[in-house]
Design an enzyme around this catalytic site. Structure first.
Site, mmCIF file in Angstrom:
data_model
loop_
_atom_site.group_PDB
_atom_site.id
_atom_site.type_symbol
_atom_site.label_atom_id
_atom_site.label_comp_id
_atom_site.label_asym_id
_atom_site.label_seq_id
_atom_site.Cartn_x
_atom_site.Cartn_y
_atom_site.Cartn_z
ATOM 1 C CB THR A 225 -66.310 -49.068 -63.721
ATOM 2 O OG1 THR A 225 -65.294 -48.563 -64.571
ATOM 3 C CG2 THR A 225 -67.146 -50.106 -64.456
ATOM 4 N NE ARG B 69 -57.635 -51.109 -70.491
ATOM 5 C CZ ARG B 69 -58.563 -51.107 -69.541
ATOM 6 N NH1 ARG B 69 -59.670 -50.423 -69.689
ATOM 7 N NH2 ARG B 69 -58.383 -51.784 -68.418
ATOM 8 C CB VAL B 70 -61.357 -53.290 -74.981
ATOM 9 C CG1 VAL B 70 -62.624 -53.862 -74.376
ATOM 10 C CG2 VAL B 70 -61.688 -52.503 -76.248
ATOM 11 N N GLY B 71 -61.182 -52.855 -71.659
ATOM 12 C CA GLY B 71 -61.020 -53.513 -70.353
ATOM 13 C C GLY B 71 -62.002 -54.647 -70.149
ATOM 14 C CG ASP B 72 -63.143 -55.311 -66.129
ATOM 15 O OD1 ASP B 72 -62.603 -54.199 -66.353
ATOM 16 O OD2 ASP B 72 -63.959 -55.480 -65.203
ATOM 17 C CB THR C 268 -65.395 -51.921 -60.419
ATOM 18 O OG1 THR C 268 -64.838 -50.644 -60.737
ATOM 19 C CG2 THR C 268 -65.399 -52.072 -58.910
ATOM 20 N N GLY D 128 -59.028 -53.670 -65.019
ATOM 21 C CA GLY D 128 -59.680 -54.600 -65.931
ATOM 22 C C GLY D 128 -58.802 -55.742 -66.370
HETATM 23 C C1 SD4 Z 1 -61.541 -51.044 -66.847
HETATM 24 N N1 SD4 Z 1 -62.650 -52.024 -64.972
HETATM 25 O O1 SD4 Z 1 -61.738 -50.524 -67.940
HETATM 26 C C2 SD4 Z 1 -62.538 -50.810 -65.740
HETATM 27 C C3 SD4 Z 1 -62.082 -49.647 -64.942
HETATM 28 C C4 SD4 Z 1 -62.827 -49.398 -63.682
HETATM 29 O O2 SD4 Z 1 -63.493 -47.903 -62.174
HETATM 30 O O3 SD4 Z 1 -63.456 -50.248 -63.100
HETATM 31 N N2 SD4 Z 1 -62.806 -48.194 -63.235
HETATM 32 O O4 SD4 Z 1 -60.531 -51.698 -66.600
#
Ligand code: SD4
Length: 325
Positions: free
Chosen positions: A185, A213-216, A236, A239
């Site tokens: 990311t 799903r949604v991350g940070d 990164t 998340g």
């Molecule tokens: C997430 N933080 O969707 C992101 C994943 C990530 O390198 O950083 N991947 O959780």
């Protein structure tokens, strides 16, 4: 740059025609040129092509906001990067869904989550910020908005990522744990020659995540936060852990209280280490920059680095980590 040279030359020629410093109007000294800073672009991981793009733009006088958007777009377009933009790995049902956000120095923010079929989600996030009264658009609505704004639909599942997904389907072992070598990311912070900070973060999220799903990364305060009076931070890694501690917001607030970017990143990682008994099973990493252009970074596992472009020089900088091995 051009303006800076012009101002430097003007003051030289004023000196040349015999205007002593007492005779030069005081406003000349108060002109913003006096406060110009050397621009910096920093990004999570070794994304030097991205920081080079942003840094070169900044050195030609671009705003932090324009530079940060164009910088992260380099990785969104990179088909070899399977966790950002075009070519990103799909969820377990085969959908490529992208998350991104952007913040400008005035504190404005835009974000898209679960966006399909648009290769540059960061640019859609910028449009959300600039063209709507909202901060975040999701799914169908985000896609509809993007199309209205002139973005073209594109199939983002590449042959390679489809093949890898089909191989994964044979076992369907879903562990919501990010392998520490498998982070891509991009979160970026840019400081422009006016001393203004902008940031962006963009991802396809965890590979083979649950549909929906949604991350940070698109969450203002989690994957990205900045306050132009203080500095900014990007995250990164896992998340879910970053969201639970609102990591980027935490770092900016710690810097506001006087911590250096390095101290602030360390404290944010330690919050997760203290609270998550399984912290050894995942990676989280932060990069922060304050208004002076000082940079810090910290992570759980060794192996994280950040890319930086400063004074025409591009570097990859290994981060300090909580675990040494
Ligand atoms: C997430 N933080 O969707 C992101 C994943 C990530 O390198 O950083 N991947 O959780």
């Amino acid at each position: 740059m051009k303006r800076r040279k012009f101002i430097e030359r003007s003051s030289l020629s004023l000196a040349g025609i015999g205007l002593g410093s007492q005779l030069i109007p005081s406003q000349l000294f108060a002109m913003p040129s006096q406060n110009r800073v050397n621009p910096i672009a920093v990004a999570t991981w070794n994304f030097q092509n991205a920081t080079k793009m942003a840094g070169t733009m900044l050195e030609s006088g671009a705003s932090a906001l324009d530079a940060v958007e164009k910088g992260v777009m380099v990785e969104e377009a990179n088909l070899k990067n399977t966790t950002v933009g075009d070519g990103g790995a799909p969820d377990r049902d085969g959908n490529v869904t992208l998350d991104a956000c952007i913040m400008s120095p005035d504190g404005n923010a835009g974000s898209v989550v679960y966006l399909k079929e648009i290769a540059h989600p960061v640019s859609v996030a910028r449009k959300v910020m600039e063209e709507t009264p909202h901060v975040m658009l999701a799914g169908e609505g985000a896609l509809q908005f993007a199309i209205q704004q002139g973005f073209k639909r594109k199939i983002l599942l590449t042959e390679d990522s489809e093949k890898a997904w089909k191989e994964w389907l044979e076992h369907k072992e879903y562990q919501p744990i990010i392998n520490i070598e498998n982070h891509d990311t991009i979160g970026m912070l840019c400081l422009d020659e006016n001393g203004d900070i902008a940031g962006a973060c963009t991802t396809s999220g965890l590979s083979y995540k649950m549909n929906g799903r949604v991350g940070d990364s698109p969450i203002i305060g989690a994957g990205l936060f900045l306050d132009n009076e203080v500095g900014g931070a990007v995250g990164t890694g896992m998340g879910e852990a970053i969201m639970k501690s609102v990591g980027s917001f935490l770092i900016v607030e710690l810097m506001r209280q006087g911590k250096s970017p390095q101290e602030a990143c360390e404290e944010a990682v330690m919050r997760t280490v203290k609270k998550a008994p399984n912290y050894k099973d995942f990676q989280i990493a932060y990069v922060a920059m304050n208004k002076k252009g000082e940079i810090g970074s910290y992570c759980i596992h060794k192996g994280f680095s950040y890319a930086k472009f400063y004074n025409g020089e591009s570097t990859n900088n290994p981060s300090k980590s909580y675990l040494e091995k």
